[in-house]
Design a protein around this motif. Structure first.
Motif, PDB file in Angstrom:
ATOM      1  N   THR A   1      20.230 -15.439 -18.387  1.00  0.00           N
ATOM      2  CA  THR A   1      20.517 -14.534 -17.263  1.00  0.00           C
ATOM      3  C   THR A   1      21.935 -14.765 -16.729  1.00  0.00           C
ATOM      4  O   THR A   1      22.612 -13.826 -16.299  1.00  0.00           O
ATOM      5  CB  THR A   1      19.464 -14.690 -16.151  1.00  0.00           C
ATOM      6  OG1 THR A   1      18.190 -14.413 -16.725  1.00  0.00           O
ATOM      7  CG2 THR A   1      19.696 -13.723 -15.004  1.00  0.00           C
ATOM      8  N   ASN A   2      22.413 -16.003 -16.783  1.00  0.00           N
ATOM      9  CA  ASN A   2      23.790 -16.267 -16.383  1.00  0.00           C
ATOM     10  C   ASN A   2      24.770 -15.519 -17.282  1.00  0.00           C
ATOM     11  O   ASN A   2      25.725 -14.907 -16.812  1.00  0.00           O
ATOM     12  CB  ASN A   2      24.081 -17.781 -16.439  1.00  0.00           C
ATOM     13  CG  ASN A   2      23.646 -18.485 -15.177  1.00  0.00           C
ATOM     14  OD1 ASN A   2      24.454 -18.707 -14.278  1.00  0.00           O
ATOM     15  ND2 ASN A   2      22.365 -18.805 -15.062  1.00  0.00           N
ATOM     16  N   PHE A   3      24.506 -15.521 -18.604  1.00  0.00           N
ATOM     17  CA  PHE A   3      25.382 -14.797 -19.525  1.00  0.00           C
ATOM     18  C   PHE A   3      25.289 -13.287 -19.279  1.00  0.00           C
ATOM     19  O   PHE A   3      26.277 -12.568 -19.338  1.00  0.00           O
ATOM     20  CB  PHE A   3      25.025 -15.116 -20.982  1.00  0.00           C
ATOM     21  CG  PHE A   3      25.246 -16.560 -21.354  1.00  0.00           C
ATOM     22  CD1 PHE A   3      26.329 -17.269 -20.848  1.00  0.00           C
ATOM     23  CD2 PHE A   3      24.370 -17.220 -22.208  1.00  0.00           C
ATOM     24  CE1 PHE A   3      26.542 -18.599 -21.188  1.00  0.00           C
ATOM     25  CE2 PHE A   3      24.568 -18.549 -22.558  1.00  0.00           C
ATOM     26  CZ  PHE A   3      25.662 -19.246 -22.042  1.00  0.00           C
ATOM     27  N   LEU A   4      24.084 -12.843 -19.010  1.00  0.00           N
ATOM     28  CA  LEU A   4      23.873 -11.410 -18.775  1.00  0.00           C
ATOM     29  C   LEU A   4      24.664 -10.936 -17.553  1.00  0.00           C
ATOM     30  O   LEU A   4      25.329  -9.896 -17.578  1.00  0.00           O
ATOM     31  CB  LEU A   4      22.376 -11.157 -18.576  1.00  0.00           C
ATOM     32  CG  LEU A   4      21.917  -9.713 -18.477  1.00  0.00           C
ATOM     33  CD1 LEU A   4      22.194  -8.971 -19.776  1.00  0.00           C
ATOM     34  CD2 LEU A   4      20.423  -9.640 -18.164  1.00  0.00           C
ATOM     35  N   MET A   5      24.617 -11.731 -16.472  1.00  0.00           N
ATOM     36  CA  MET A   5      25.316 -11.336 -15.246  1.00  0.00           C
ATOM     37  C   MET A   5      26.830 -11.331 -15.449  1.00  0.00           C
ATOM     38  O   MET A   5      27.532 -10.484 -14.919  1.00  0.00           O
ATOM     39  CB  MET A   5      24.931 -12.261 -14.078  1.00  0.00           C
ATOM     40  CG  MET A   5      23.522 -12.042 -13.573  1.00  0.00           C
ATOM     41  SD  MET A   5      23.212 -10.294 -13.216  1.00  0.00           S
ATOM     42  CE  MET A   5      21.815  -9.972 -14.271  1.00  0.00           C
ATOM     43  N   GLU A   6      27.296 -12.289 -16.248  1.00  0.00           N
ATOM     44  CA  GLU A   6      28.733 -12.315 -16.547  1.00  0.00           C
ATOM     45  C   GLU A   6      29.116 -11.041 -17.313  1.00  0.00           C
ATOM     46  O   GLU A   6      30.150 -10.441 -17.075  1.00  0.00           O
ATOM     47  CB  GLU A   6      29.060 -13.573 -17.365  1.00  0.00           C
ATOM     48  CG  GLU A   6      30.538 -13.834 -17.552  1.00  0.00           C
ATOM     49  CD  GLU A   6      31.087 -13.226 -18.839  1.00  0.00           C
ATOM     50  OE1 GLU A   6      32.261 -12.850 -18.830  1.00  0.00           O
ATOM     51  OE2 GLU A   6      30.347 -13.104 -19.834  1.00  0.00           O
ATOM     52  N   GLY A   7      28.224 -10.619 -18.222  1.00  0.00           N
ATOM     53  CA  GLY A   7      28.457  -9.390 -18.984  1.00  0.00           C
ATOM     54  C   GLY A   7      28.500  -8.169 -18.072  1.00  0.00           C
ATOM     55  O   GLY A   7      29.369  -7.309 -18.197  1.00  0.00           O
TER      56      GLY A   7
ATOM     57  N   GLU B   1      18.725 -19.928  -7.717  1.00  0.00           N
ATOM     58  CA  GLU B   1      18.707 -21.258  -7.092  1.00  0.00           C
ATOM     59  C   GLU B   1      19.749 -22.187  -7.713  1.00  0.00           C
ATOM     60  O   GLU B   1      20.439 -22.923  -7.022  1.00  0.00           O
ATOM     61  CB  GLU B   1      17.325 -21.873  -7.256  1.00  0.00           C
ATOM     62  CG  GLU B   1      16.656 -22.168  -5.917  1.00  0.00           C
ATOM     63  CD  GLU B   1      15.202 -22.462  -6.104  1.00  0.00           C
ATOM     64  OE1 GLU B   1      14.915 -23.499  -6.699  1.00  0.00           O
ATOM     65  OE2 GLU B   1      14.379 -21.621  -5.661  1.00  0.00           O
ATOM     66  N   VAL B   2      19.805 -22.185  -9.035  1.00  0.00           N
ATOM     67  CA  VAL B   2      20.855 -22.925  -9.738  1.00  0.00           C
ATOM     68  C   VAL B   2      21.505 -21.952 -10.710  1.00  0.00           C
ATOM     69  O   VAL B   2      20.840 -21.061 -11.237  1.00  0.00           O
ATOM     70  CB  VAL B   2      20.299 -24.137 -10.533  1.00  0.00           C
ATOM     71  CG1 VAL B   2      20.063 -25.341  -9.666  1.00  0.00           C
ATOM     72  CG2 VAL B   2      19.046 -23.773 -11.302  1.00  0.00           C
ATOM     73  N   ASN B   3      22.805 -22.111 -10.909  1.00  0.00           N
ATOM     74  CA  ASN B   3      23.483 -21.231 -11.850  1.00  0.00           C
ATOM     75  C   ASN B   3      24.533 -22.010 -12.632  1.00  0.00           C
ATOM     76  O   ASN B   3      24.552 -23.248 -12.580  1.00  0.00           O
ATOM     77  CB  ASN B   3      24.037 -19.987 -11.137  1.00  0.00           C
ATOM     78  CG  ASN B   3      24.982 -20.358 -10.018  1.00  0.00           C
ATOM     79  OD1 ASN B   3      25.639 -21.406 -10.086  1.00  0.00           O
ATOM     80  ND2 ASN B   3      25.062 -19.531  -8.988  1.00  0.00           N
ATOM     81  N   ALA B   4      25.385 -21.264 -13.340  1.00  0.00           N
ATOM     82  CA  ALA B   4      26.299 -21.887 -14.309  1.00  0.00           C
ATOM     83  C   ALA B   4      27.069 -23.080 -13.744  1.00  0.00           C
ATOM     84  O   ALA B   4      27.265 -24.075 -14.442  1.00  0.00           O
ATOM     85  CB  ALA B   4      27.262 -20.828 -14.827  1.00  0.00           C
TER      86      ALA B   4
ATOM     87  N   LEU C   1      28.977 -21.413 -20.371  1.00  0.00           N
ATOM     88  CA  LEU C   1      28.597 -21.473 -18.949  1.00  0.00           C
ATOM     89  C   LEU C   1      29.812 -21.787 -18.076  1.00  0.00           C
ATOM     90  O   LEU C   1      29.923 -21.292 -16.948  1.00  0.00           O
ATOM     91  CB  LEU C   1      27.495 -22.517 -18.719  1.00  0.00           C
ATOM     92  CG  LEU C   1      26.079 -22.097 -19.141  1.00  0.00           C
ATOM     93  CD1 LEU C   1      25.104 -23.252 -18.960  1.00  0.00           C
ATOM     94  CD2 LEU C   1      25.589 -20.870 -18.365  1.00  0.00           C
ATOM     95  N   LYS C   2      30.719 -22.612 -18.620  1.00  0.00           N
ATOM     96  CA  LYS C   2      31.952 -22.907 -17.858  1.00  0.00           C
ATOM     97  C   LYS C   2      32.713 -21.605 -17.594  1.00  0.00           C
ATOM     98  O   LYS C   2      33.254 -21.377 -16.529  1.00  0.00           O
ATOM     99  CB  LYS C   2      32.842 -23.870 -18.657  1.00  0.00           C
ATOM    100  CG  LYS C   2      32.469 -25.323 -18.474  1.00  0.00           C
ATOM    101  CD  LYS C   2      33.547 -26.184 -19.127  1.00  0.00           C
ATOM    102  CE  LYS C   2      33.017 -27.591 -19.292  1.00  0.00           C
ATOM    103  NZ  LYS C   2      33.786 -28.373 -20.253  1.00  0.00           N
ATOM    104  N   ASN C   3      32.733 -20.762 -18.628  1.00  0.00           N
ATOM    105  CA  ASN C   3      33.420 -19.479 -18.465  1.00  0.00           C
ATOM    106  C   ASN C   3      32.701 -18.607 -17.422  1.00  0.00           C
ATOM    107  O   ASN C   3      33.355 -17.951 -16.595  1.00  0.00           O
ATOM    108  CB  ASN C   3      33.484 -18.739 -19.810  1.00  0.00           C
ATOM    109  CG  ASN C   3      34.150 -17.404 -19.672  1.00  0.00           C
ATOM    110  OD1 ASN C   3      35.264 -17.305 -19.155  1.00  0.00           O
ATOM    111  ND2 ASN C   3      33.467 -16.354 -20.095  1.00  0.00           N
ATOM    112  N   VAL C   4      31.352 -18.620 -17.447  1.00  0.00           N
ATOM    113  CA  VAL C   4      30.598 -17.842 -16.448  1.00  0.00           C
ATOM    114  C   VAL C   4      30.963 -18.342 -15.049  1.00  0.00           C
ATOM    115  O   VAL C   4      31.230 -17.547 -14.131  1.00  0.00           O
ATOM    116  CB  VAL C   4      29.065 -17.977 -16.670  1.00  0.00           C
ATOM    117  CG1 VAL C   4      28.296 -17.280 -15.563  1.00  0.00           C
ATOM    118  CG2 VAL C   4      28.664 -17.400 -18.025  1.00  0.00           C
ATOM    119  N   ALA C   5      31.006 -19.678 -14.884  1.00  0.00           N
ATOM    120  CA  ALA C   5      31.314 -20.246 -13.555  1.00  0.00           C
ATOM    121  C   ALA C   5      32.745 -19.875 -13.145  1.00  0.00           C
ATOM    122  O   ALA C   5      33.011 -19.636 -11.957  1.00  0.00           O
ATOM    123  CB  ALA C   5      31.129 -21.752 -13.598  1.00  0.00           C
ATOM    124  N   LYS C   6      33.634 -19.791 -14.129  1.00  0.00           N
ATOM    125  CA  LYS C   6      35.019 -19.417 -13.815  1.00  0.00           C
ATOM    126  C   LYS C   6      35.073 -17.963 -13.324  1.00  0.00           C
ATOM    127  O   LYS C   6      35.763 -17.637 -12.366  1.00  0.00           O
ATOM    128  CB  LYS C   6      35.862 -19.571 -15.095  1.00  0.00           C
ATOM    129  CG  LYS C   6      37.331 -19.782 -14.833  1.00  0.00           C
ATOM    130  CD  LYS C   6      38.005 -20.273 -16.102  1.00  0.00           C
ATOM    131  CE  LYS C   6      39.043 -19.250 -16.543  1.00  0.00           C
ATOM    132  NZ  LYS C   6      39.469 -19.415 -17.918  1.00  0.00           N
TER     133      LYS C   6
END
Ligand code: SF4
Ligand code: SF4
Length: 336
Positions: free
Chosen positions: A277-283, A302-305, A328-333
């Motif tokens: 879901t983290n990758f999906l949201m980044e997309g 509750e917790v994310n990238a 995930l680092k990229n998602v957090a960026k």
């Protein structure tokens, strides 16, 4: 427009439906024009959800003008309990300005525990079945991103439809689709363009239509051009030529090392991150103009990238060898 029967619902639906996520980007007048154009192009199925911001409201305003009777209307709820789903249903009916819904779906069932709650004594299925008896809900469906759960959901035999991602990069559910078709369950396809990762919309939709188990695809659309282009695939159905298949396969190769197929095999994350879901949201944030929505869903987790502790447990479990930690680092960026 080519039409197919949506499993045991008996609905004769256009092979291209109107996916309701991106309409949250537009104003009321544009929403009306989009729905008008969809009808003009032969689309007769609209899919939305309680969780797509203003999507239901905008569609409701458009349907008031264009005509509710021109479409099969589907929405979804993330609620899993008896009371919760009834509240959601009431809001959906009001937003969509309708007395009944042609299809009501349990949205994104992603854990076995959610399925257990839905099927429990005070679960959402009981409430939805009662509403079906009253004629407020005509048919019950379910959506998921996990093949294992999808198989279990199909096996319950409780659903008239399933909704699942399918495209040339995400074809892990093909066997499940076969099984669903044998049980006369209608099959709706979400993420037909791999979440926007493949820019060739027409080819992606034609690829999906070639699978005779599929009933319809529901690409999201928020411009008249997109409505025309997507509907064109159903209005002029033709098989993919060899060079078109090669073109699609080139995208698969390009995406190979960086594209999450949402199969869920990387779970469980040691700190509870919902990795796909983290990758999906980044997309959604990067490839679609859905920045606010993607951010609010990302921040609502509750917790994310950004909480990844880089333990590395997930990476060996990914069948596509994705560099999950780096991704995930990229998602957090991007999302914070
Ligand atoms: S590396 Fe990060 S995402 Fe993977 S299991 Fe560990 S904490 Fe979770
Ligand atoms: S990161 Fe890999 S294992 Fe996890 S959902 Fe995506 S493709 Fe599947």
């Amino acid at each position: 427009m080519e039409k197919r029967i949506l499993g045991r619902t008996g609905y004769e639906v256009s092979v291209i439906g109107f996916g309701g996520i991106p309409i949250q980007n537009v104003d009321k007048d544009t929403a009306i024009k989009l729905v008008e154009e969809a009808h003009k192009q032969g689309i007769n199925f609209i899919d939305t959800a309680r969780s797509y911001n203003d999507s239901e409201k905008l569609l409701g305003q458009a349907l008031e003008v264009v005509g509710r009777e021109k479409f099969y209307i589907a929405t979804k709820s993330m609620q899993r309990t008896y009371d919760g789903v009834l509240k959601d249903l009431e809001i959906s009916l009001k937003n969509l300005k309708v007395d009944s819904l042609d299809l009501y779906q349990f949205h994104n069932v992603s854990k076995e525990s959610e399925m257990e709650t839905i099927f429990s004594e005070n679960g959402a299925l009981k409430a939805v079945k009662e509403m079906k008896e009253k004629g407020i809900i005509k048919e019950i469906g379910v959506t998921s991103h996990s093949v294992d759960l999808l198989n279990k959901l199909i096996d319950t035999n409780e659903f008239s439809t399933i909704q699942f991602p399918y495209n040339i990069v995400e074809n892990q559910a093909e066997e499940a689709f076969k099984k669903a078709k044998e049980k006369n369950i209608g099959i709706l396809i979400m993420k037909p363009l791999a979440g926007g990762a493949i820019p060739k919309g027409e080819l992606c939709l034609r690829y999906i239509m070639e699978n005779e188990n599929i009933t319809l695809a529901i690409p999201g659309m928020d411009t008249i051009e997109q409505v025309k282009e997507n509907a064109g695939v159903g209005n002029n159905p033709r098989p993919l030529a060899e060079e078109e298949i090669k073109e699609l396969q080139n995208y698969v190769e390009e995406l190979g090392t960086q594209f999450c197929r949402r199969c869920g095999y990387c779970a469980p994350c040691s700190v509870g991150i919902d990795i796909p879901t983290n990758f999906l949201m980044e997309g959604y944030y990067t490839r679609y103009d859905l920045k606010d929505w993607a951010l609010s869903r990302y921040n609502g987790m509750e917790v994310n990238a950004k909480d990844c502790i880089e333990c590395g447990d997930c990476e060996p479990r990914c069948p596509y060898d994705l560099p999950i930690i780096e991704m995930l680092k990229n998602v957090a960026k991007v999302l914070g």
